[in-house]
Design an enzyme around this catalytic site. Structure first.
Site, PDB file in Angstrom:
ATOM      1  N   HIS A 229      40.139  40.362  51.478  1.00  0.00           N
ATOM      2  CA  HIS A 229      40.307  41.646  50.894  1.00  0.00           C
ATOM      3  C   HIS A 229      41.746  41.740  50.521  1.00  0.00           C
ATOM      4  CE1 HIS A 229      40.305  45.292  48.636  1.00  0.00           C
ATOM      5  NE2 HIS A 229      41.380  45.646  49.581  1.00  0.00           N
ATOM      6  N   TYR A 233      45.642  42.616  47.312  1.00  0.00           N
ATOM      7  CA  TYR A 233      46.851  43.367  47.416  1.00  0.00           C
ATOM      8  C   TYR A 233      48.084  42.256  47.371  1.00  0.00           C
ATOM      9  CZ  TYR A 233      43.729  47.357  47.765  1.00  0.00           C
ATOM     10  OH  TYR A 233      42.880  48.084  47.753  1.00  0.00           O
ATOM     11  N   HIS A 380      34.509  43.257  36.923  1.00  0.00           N
ATOM     12  CA  HIS A 380      35.649  44.343  37.705  1.00  0.00           C
ATOM     13  C   HIS A 380      36.798  43.374  37.961  1.00  0.00           C
ATOM     14  CE1 HIS A 380      37.521  46.269  40.965  1.00  0.00           C
ATOM     15  NE2 HIS A 380      37.407  45.329  41.802  1.00  0.00           N
ATOM     16  N   PHE A 381      37.003  42.241  38.653  1.00  0.00           N
ATOM     17  CA  PHE A 381      38.204  41.960  38.869  1.00  0.00           C
ATOM     18  C   PHE A 381      39.055  41.363  37.892  1.00  0.00           C
ATOM     19  CE2 PHE A 381      35.736  38.161  40.743  1.00  0.00           C
ATOM     20  CZ  PHE A 381      35.970  37.275  40.146  1.00  0.00           C
ATOM     21  N   HIS A 382      38.348  40.924  36.811  1.00  0.00           N
ATOM     22  CA  HIS A 382      39.265  40.418  35.813  1.00  0.00           C
ATOM     23  C   HIS A 382      40.092  41.448  35.013  1.00  0.00           C
ATOM     24  CE1 HIS A 382      37.194  36.665  35.927  1.00  0.00           C
ATOM     25  NE2 HIS A 382      38.056  36.118  35.317  1.00  0.00           N
ATOM     26  N   ARG A 444      26.472  36.086  38.899  1.00  0.00           N
ATOM     27  CA  ARG A 444      27.784  35.662  38.696  1.00  0.00           C
ATOM     28  C   ARG A 444      27.482  34.199  39.412  1.00  0.00           C
ATOM     29  NH1 ARG A 444      31.906  37.424  43.476  1.00  0.00           N
ATOM     30  NH2 ARG A 444      33.147  35.938  42.452  1.00  0.00           N
ATOM     31  N   ARG A 445      28.627  33.291  38.890  1.00  0.00           N
ATOM     32  CA  ARG A 445      28.717  31.788  39.294  1.00  0.00           C
ATOM     33  C   ARG A 445      27.280  31.022  39.022  1.00  0.00           C
ATOM     34  NH1 ARG A 445      31.123  32.385  45.442  1.00  0.00           N
ATOM     35  NH2 ARG A 445      33.366  32.601  44.571  1.00  0.00           N
TER      36      ARG A 445
HETATM   37  C1  HEM Z   1      41.126  33.154  29.374  1.00  0.00           C
HETATM   38  C2  HEM Z   1      41.055  34.068  30.223  1.00  0.00           C
HETATM   39  C3  HEM Z   1      39.995  33.940  31.197  1.00  0.00           C
HETATM   40  C4  HEM Z   1      38.732  34.081  30.951  1.00  0.00           C
HETATM   41  C5  HEM Z   1      37.995  33.962  29.420  1.00  0.00           C
HETATM   42  C6  HEM Z   1      38.029  34.111  32.233  1.00  0.00           C
HETATM   43  C7  HEM Z   1      36.469  34.175  32.346  1.00  0.00           C
HETATM   44  C8  HEM Z   1      35.859  34.264  33.377  1.00  0.00           C
HETATM   45  C9  HEM Z   1      34.519  34.274  33.632  1.00  0.00           C
HETATM   46  C10 HEM Z   1      33.373  34.471  32.594  1.00  0.00           C
HETATM   47  C11 HEM Z   1      34.309  34.082  35.012  1.00  0.00           C
HETATM   48  C12 HEM Z   1      32.779  34.097  35.781  1.00  0.00           C
HETATM   49  C13 HEM Z   1      32.362  32.742  36.004  1.00  0.00           C
HETATM   50  C14 HEM Z   1      31.048  32.665  36.908  1.00  0.00           C
HETATM   51  O1  HEM Z   1      31.009  33.756  37.806  1.00  0.00           O
HETATM   52  O2  HEM Z   1      30.207  31.792  36.682  1.00  0.00           O
HETATM   53  C15 HEM Z   1      35.543  34.089  35.806  1.00  0.00           C
HETATM   54  C16 HEM Z   1      35.556  33.833  37.098  1.00  0.00           C
HETATM   55  C17 HEM Z   1      36.772  33.978  37.574  1.00  0.00           C
HETATM   56  N1  HEM Z   1      37.898  33.947  37.145  1.00  0.00           N
HETATM   57 FE1  HEM Z   1      38.321  34.035  35.222  1.00  0.00          FE
HETATM   58  N2  HEM Z   1      38.918  34.246  33.030  1.00  0.00           N
HETATM   59  C18 HEM Z   1      40.072  34.208  32.561  1.00  0.00           C
HETATM   60  C19 HEM Z   1      41.176  34.407  33.208  1.00  0.00           C
HETATM   61  C20 HEM Z   1      41.429  34.531  34.767  1.00  0.00           C
HETATM   62  C21 HEM Z   1      42.709  34.884  35.373  1.00  0.00           C
HETATM   63  C22 HEM Z   1      44.024  34.945  34.643  1.00  0.00           C
HETATM   64  C23 HEM Z   1      42.299  35.016  36.660  1.00  0.00           C
HETATM   65  C24 HEM Z   1      43.260  35.267  37.924  1.00  0.00           C
HETATM   66  C25 HEM Z   1      44.528  35.474  37.858  1.00  0.00           C
HETATM   67  C26 HEM Z   1      40.920  34.828  36.889  1.00  0.00           C
HETATM   68  C27 HEM Z   1      40.111  34.514  38.080  1.00  0.00           C
HETATM   69  C28 HEM Z   1      38.878  34.518  38.131  1.00  0.00           C
HETATM   70  C29 HEM Z   1      38.214  34.186  39.401  1.00  0.00           C
HETATM   71  C30 HEM Z   1      38.890  34.335  40.849  1.00  0.00           C
HETATM   72  C31 HEM Z   1      36.880  33.926  39.019  1.00  0.00           C
HETATM   73  C32 HEM Z   1      35.783  33.841  40.202  1.00  0.00           C
HETATM   74  C33 HEM Z   1      35.321  32.436  40.509  1.00  0.00           C
HETATM   75  C34 HEM Z   1      34.293  32.331  41.215  1.00  0.00           C
HETATM   76  O3  HEM Z   1      33.285  33.399  41.196  1.00  0.00           O
HETATM   77  O4  HEM Z   1      34.332  31.334  42.136  1.00  0.00           O
HETATM   78  N3  HEM Z   1      40.543  34.348  35.484  1.00  0.00           N
HETATM   79  N4  HEM Z   1      36.407  33.940  34.888  1.00  0.00           N
HETATM   80 CU   LIG Z   2      37.955  43.817  48.683  1.00  0.00          CU
END
Ligand code: HEM
Ligand SMILES: [Cu+2]
Length: 560
Positions: A229, A233, A380-382, A444-445
């Protein structure tokens, strides 16, 4: 302004900290570029469009891509940006130089750690996602590289504390300047926060090297979320710092209150860490009693963000009115929307409103059951890290790269377009992910586009899926524009000698710290750090004690 070519001048001779900052920053953006590559593919996946078969020769699975996306964007990029900003700002504010030898040590630790972890990631030997929950077991190099990378931040902690104490000795009795105060509390918070991950890493490294046969998944998850968490921050506060100490000036105004801004960072120091069970509401083996305590503490840590919303909004209003904006909302239109840095922050904070609201839902104990492990969560976190934090970094790059290199920003129009498109794409994607998660419990995932059964099961959400495809296309264009702008800026041979001399745009403040009892109270940083430690011991001690004394190690698995 004269724009000339100065091929032979070493612009960093008199300011080596600029070179260090530039290297940290650009390494961070390289990580972001590679990580972001997979983003649109993931959005397409949640739109039912499966492009992964085409990646097969290089990348073996959706999950390998998702691991790279999470690790490079959320761990590597964010930390490097923090190490750039939260060392450089205090150095400039105090007029001191960080210990350059150690600064470069931290850079090389980060780079080498990154490369060590990259090998198993690229070789599909660590497709365990960026949370690496046991018993999923990655190659040892993944854990060792990640640990070295994170330890690099400890050098940054030292760099800032050392500059701070040098300044204190030279300025006895004075109140620490604002950006430095933010940086000091930020690094102390991170030190306390990172301990969980450090302890977990010791277990995981021993396990991946075969020194122990198994690890306890519950204990590992608890240690992980102890850091997991507050790490958000750790991502967020560099963006806040920039919003407090540079945005008001860039927007043409002043920061309304210095003491209140200190209070925000003090509250983050106190409440960032003892809240991790809100990531474990669905975990067995943690009493509901403790989950409720963490729920309440989580609501406390929302307070400094609410104060931030008011302080930044008020400062922007001051700016808008100074620029001639009239009436209830006229000041908004009078803000410099054509400044790509200001634009990035304005849009990022706009996204932060629904982002924060969703966070309160997630943290509300039993409400969490509705959305836990659904695509609501990445929705949420995006908004938070994918939009505000990333846009704050992108926007800052637009003035910081010219400031560090003396090279003028190229393609300003493209820079503006990249921010509008990034915001629009993220807004559409997060909107649809929230609803797909909440209404249809889409997990998710999950490589749903690669599974006919899943596509059948989630058919009812197909209208939302279309939005994901649209957002993926928009975000791809946004990313191409942004990376073009910053690499074209950094790699050009033109240098504008006046810009090398330019100052960091530190904001003036309306309500100053001198004479403020609030500012004096917050200045007792070590006392508050002690309170933060006590809170953590109270909120985690009993549960961790029980877990450490009742370990159930299980063997590792490689299911990919
Ligand atoms: C082009 C821009 C981006 C797109 C289209 C995008 C899209 C996505 C999507 C659809 C997921 C869900 C995948 C899943 O749960 O199977 C994901 C997961 C994630 N994204 Fe992005 N994302 C983008 C940029 C970013 C950026 C800039 C960050 C952080 C600085 C980020 C951090 C994450 C993280 C931490 C996850 C979770 C991975 C996990 O569940 O293991 N993403 N993204
Ligand atoms: Cu948290």
């Amino acid at each position: 302004m004269a724009v000339k070519t100065f091929p032979k001048i070493d612009v960093y001779a008199g300011a080596p900290e600029k070179k260090y900052t530039l290297f940290m920053l650009m390494l961070g953006f390289i990580a972001l570029m590679v990580g972001t590559l997979f983003g649109p593919l993931q959005a397409f996946n949640y739109g039912g469009l499966d492009l992964y078969p085409f990646l097969k020769p290089v990348f073996q699975s959706y999950y390998q891509g998702l691991t790279i996306h999470g690790v490079l964007n959320a761990i590597i990029f964010t930390q490097l940006f923090g190490q750039a900003i939260m060392v450089y700002l205090p150095a400039k504010e105090l007029g001191l130089r960080p210990n350059m030898t150690l600064a470069w040590v931290s850079f090389w630790m980060a780079l080498i750690g990154l490369l060590i972890a990259a090998l198993p990631l690229l070789g599909n030997a660590a497709s365990v996602l960026y949370t690496f929950y046991p018993p999923l077991k990655a190659h040892w190099a993944f854990y060792v590289g990640a640990a070295l990378f994170v330890l690099s931040s400890y050098v940054s902690i030292y760099l800032v504390l050392e500059m701070w104490s040098r300044w204190k000795r030279a300025n006895p009795g004075k109140i620490t300047p604002l950006a430095t105060y933010m940086s000091v509390t930020f690094w102390l918070m991170w030190f306390l926060a990172s301990l969980g991950l450090v302890v977990e890493a010791l277990f995981l490294i021993a396990w991946s090297l075969g020194l122990v046969a198994g690890v306890d998944p519950l204990l590992m998850r608890t240690l992980f979320w102890y850091t997991g968490h507050p790490i958000v921050y750790f991502w967020l506060l560099p963006a806040y710092t920039l919003a407090y100490v540079t945005l008001p000036k860039l927007a043409g105004g002043k920061l309304v209150s210095d003491p209140l801004s200190r209070l925000v960072f003090l509250l983050f120091l106190l409440f960032s860490v003892p809240v991790g069970f809100h990531h474990q509401f669905a975990d067995p083996g943690i009493a509901p009693y403790w989950k409720m305590i963490h729920t309440i503490l989580t609501m406390m840590v929302a307070v400094p963000s609410l104060i931030t919303a008011f302080t930044i909004a008020a400062s922007l209003e001051v700016a808008g009115r100074a620029n001639g904006g009239k009436g209830l909302l006229g000041w908004i239109g009078a803000l410099p929307w054509n400044n790509p840095t200001v634009l990035a922050f304005l849009l990022g904070f706009l996204a932060f409103i629904p982002g924060g609201a969703g966070g309160i839902v997630n943290a509300s104990f039993n409400l969490n059951q509705n959305i836990h492990n659904t695509v609501w969560i990445p929705g949420h976190f995006h908004l938070q890290v994918g939009t505000l934090v990333t846009m704050a970094a992108m926007g800052t790059a637009f003035w910081l790269i010219p400031h560090l290199t003396g090279k003028p920003l190229v393609a300003r129009g493209m820079a503006l377009a990249s921010q509008w498109l990034w915001f629009l794409g993220m807004f559409i994607m997060t909107f649809s992910l929230h609803w797909m998660g909440f209404l249809y419990a889409v997990p998710r995932r999950s490589h749903i586009a690669g599974s006919p059964i899943a596509m059948e099961a989630y058919r009812e959400s197909s209208a939302w899926m279309v939005l994901n495809i649209v957002s993926g296309v928009i975000l791809l264009i946004a990313a191409i524009l942004f990376f073009y702008v910053i690499y074209a800026t950094a790699l050009q041979s033109r240098r504008d000698p006046e810009r090398v001399m330019s100052e960091v745009p530190f904001s003036e403040v309306i309500s100053k710290p001198e004479g403020s009892s609030l500012a004096l109270m917050t200045e007792r940083v070590w006392f508050w750090f002690g309170i933060a430690v006590v809170l953590v011991v109270l909120a985690y001690g009993p549960v961790l004690f029980q877990m450490f004394t009742n370990m159930n190690p299980v063997p590792g698995q490689r299911l990919w």
